[in-house]
Structures are given as C-alpha cells and as structure tokens.
Motif scaffolding. Sequence first.
Motif, mmCIF file in Angstrom:
data_model
loop_
_atom_site.group_PDB
_atom_site.id
_atom_site.type_symbol
_atom_site.label_atom_id
_atom_site.label_comp_id
_atom_site.label_asym_id
_atom_site.label_seq_id
_atom_site.Cartn_x
_atom_site.Cartn_y
_atom_site.Cartn_z
ATOM 1 N N VAL A 1 -50.609 36.553 2.562
ATOM 2 C CA VAL A 1 -49.161 36.488 2.785
ATOM 3 C C VAL A 1 -48.692 35.033 2.800
ATOM 4 C CG1 VAL A 1 -47.332 36.960 4.464
ATOM 5 C CG2 VAL A 1 -49.058 38.690 3.979
ATOM 6 N N LEU A 2 -49.433 34.158 3.487
ATOM 7 C CA LEU A 2 -49.035 32.751 3.548
ATOM 8 C C LEU A 2 -49.073 32.092 2.174
ATOM 9 C CD1 LEU A 2 -50.748 31.539 6.843
ATOM 10 C CD2 LEU A 2 -48.326 31.971 6.424
ATOM 11 N N LEU A 3 -50.084 32.393 1.385
ATOM 12 C CA LEU A 3 -50.162 31.826 0.040
ATOM 13 C C LEU A 3 -49.091 32.407 -0.871
ATOM 14 C CD1 LEU A 3 -54.023 31.678 -0.460
ATOM 15 C CD2 LEU A 3 -52.456 29.748 -0.200
ATOM 16 N N GLY A 4 -48.610 33.607 -0.558
ATOM 17 C CA GLY A 4 -47.523 34.191 -1.332
ATOM 18 C C GLY A 4 -46.215 33.459 -1.130
ATOM 19 N N GLN A 5 -46.098 32.739 -0.010
ATOM 20 C CA GLN A 5 -44.884 31.972 0.259
ATOM 21 C C GLN A 5 -44.860 30.656 -0.515
ATOM 22 O OE1 GLN A 5 -42.339 33.212 2.097
ATOM 23 N NE2 GLN A 5 -43.600 35.040 2.137
ATOM 24 N N CYS A 6 -46.011 30.221 -1.019
ATOM 25 C CA CYS A 6 -46.058 28.979 -1.797
ATOM 26 C C CYS A 6 -45.338 29.194 -3.119
ATOM 27 C CB CYS A 6 -47.500 28.565 -2.076
ATOM 28 S SG CYS A 6 -48.407 28.134 -0.607
ATOM 29 N N GLY A 7 -44.395 28.355 -3.402
ATOM 30 C CA GLY A 7 -43.653 28.461 -4.644
ATOM 31 C C GLY A 7 -42.559 29.498 -4.617
ATOM 32 N N ALA A 8 -42.222 30.008 -3.430
ATOM 33 C CA ALA A 8 -41.140 30.987 -3.328
ATOM 34 C C ALA A 8 -39.822 30.292 -3.652
ATOM 35 C CB ALA A 8 -41.094 31.579 -1.919
ATOM 36 N N THR A 9 -38.960 30.988 -4.346
ATOM 37 C CA THR A 9 -37.671 30.407 -4.697
ATOM 38 C C THR A 9 -36.608 30.934 -3.749
ATOM 39 O OG1 THR A 9 -37.259 32.182 -6.281
ATOM 40 C CG2 THR A 9 -38.277 30.176 -7.121
ATOM 41 N N TYR A 10 -35.678 30.094 -3.451
ATOM 42 C CA TYR A 10 -34.586 30.446 -2.566
ATOM 43 C C TYR A 10 -33.285 30.374 -3.354
ATOM 44 C CZ TYR A 10 -38.106 29.727 0.994
ATOM 45 O OH TYR A 10 -39.250 29.810 1.740
ATOM 46 N N PRO A 11 -32.287 31.158 -2.969
ATOM 47 C CA PRO A 11 -31.016 31.103 -3.693
ATOM 48 C C PRO A 11 -30.378 29.727 -3.550
ATOM 49 C CG PRO A 11 -30.794 32.426 -1.711
ATOM 50 C CD PRO A 11 -32.244 32.103 -1.861
ATOM 51 N N PRO A 12 -29.618 29.295 -4.553
ATOM 52 C CA PRO A 12 -29.007 27.969 -4.476
ATOM 53 C C PRO A 12 -27.974 27.887 -3.354
ATOM 54 C CG PRO A 12 -28.178 29.184 -6.357
ATOM 55 C CD PRO A 12 -29.289 30.003 -5.773
ATOM 56 N N VAL A 13 -27.844 26.719 -2.805
ATOM 57 C CA VAL A 13 -26.897 26.490 -1.726
ATOM 58 C C VAL A 13 -25.510 26.347 -2.325
ATOM 59 C CG1 VAL A 13 -26.272 24.918 0.145
ATOM 60 C CG2 VAL A 13 -28.668 25.333 -0.394
ATOM 61 N N GLU A 14 -24.532 27.034 -1.723
ATOM 62 C CA GLU A 14 -23.167 26.946 -2.221
ATOM 63 C C GLU A 14 -22.549 25.627 -1.771
ATOM 64 O OE1 GLU A 14 -20.773 30.307 -1.292
ATOM 65 O OE2 GLU A 14 -22.384 31.712 -1.706
ATOM 66 N N VAL A 15 -21.814 25.000 -2.674
ATOM 67 C CA VAL A 15 -21.156 23.736 -2.370
ATOM 68 C C VAL A 15 -19.680 24.008 -2.182
ATOM 69 C CG1 VAL A 15 -20.636 21.425 -3.227
ATOM 70 C CG2 VAL A 15 -22.851 22.467 -3.700
ATOM 71 N N ASN A 16 -19.150 23.541 -1.076
ATOM 72 C CA ASN A 16 -17.732 23.712 -0.797
ATOM 73 C C ASN A 16 -16.969 22.609 -1.518
ATOM 74 O OD1 ASN A 16 -15.233 24.259 0.154
ATOM 75 N ND2 ASN A 16 -15.764 24.130 2.322
#
Length: 69
Positions: free
Chosen positions: A33-48
């Motif tokens: 599970v911990l190695l599955g988090q390596c390279g996980a992508t997150y949604p882009p941060v919205e810019v106001n």
Amino acid sequence: MNNLFRGLLAGYGAKKLGGGCFSTILVFVVLWVLLGQCGATYPPVEVNTALAVESVEVAPAPLAAQALP
C-alpha cells in the motif's frame, strides 16, 4: 510504480522485516500500500484569478539613460 517492481520490493521488505507467517503477510500488505502511494497524482490546485496582481506600467527611462556613449 509498476506492480511487478512494487511486488518485488514489498516481498523483499516483508522477508527482511517479517518475523513469522502472519507478520510477513501483514508487512507485505503495508509495504504494498505504501509503495502504491509513490508516484500518485493529485488533482491540480485551482488558482483564484480574482486575487491575481494587475500588470504595472513602467515609466520610460530618462533621456540621459537612453543615450549611447
């Protein structure tokens, strides 16, 4: 991280860190599970854009500074 490499690393870690049968399986699952988090992508941060700084006009340099020697 691809699953083969992830499995090899988790298996090696479980062999080294696990003591018995149950703890080895538990360590393998935790490492998997911990190695599955390596390279996980997150949604882009919205810019106001409402808070963006307006462009600032710069005054032209004085004529003496523009003259060539």
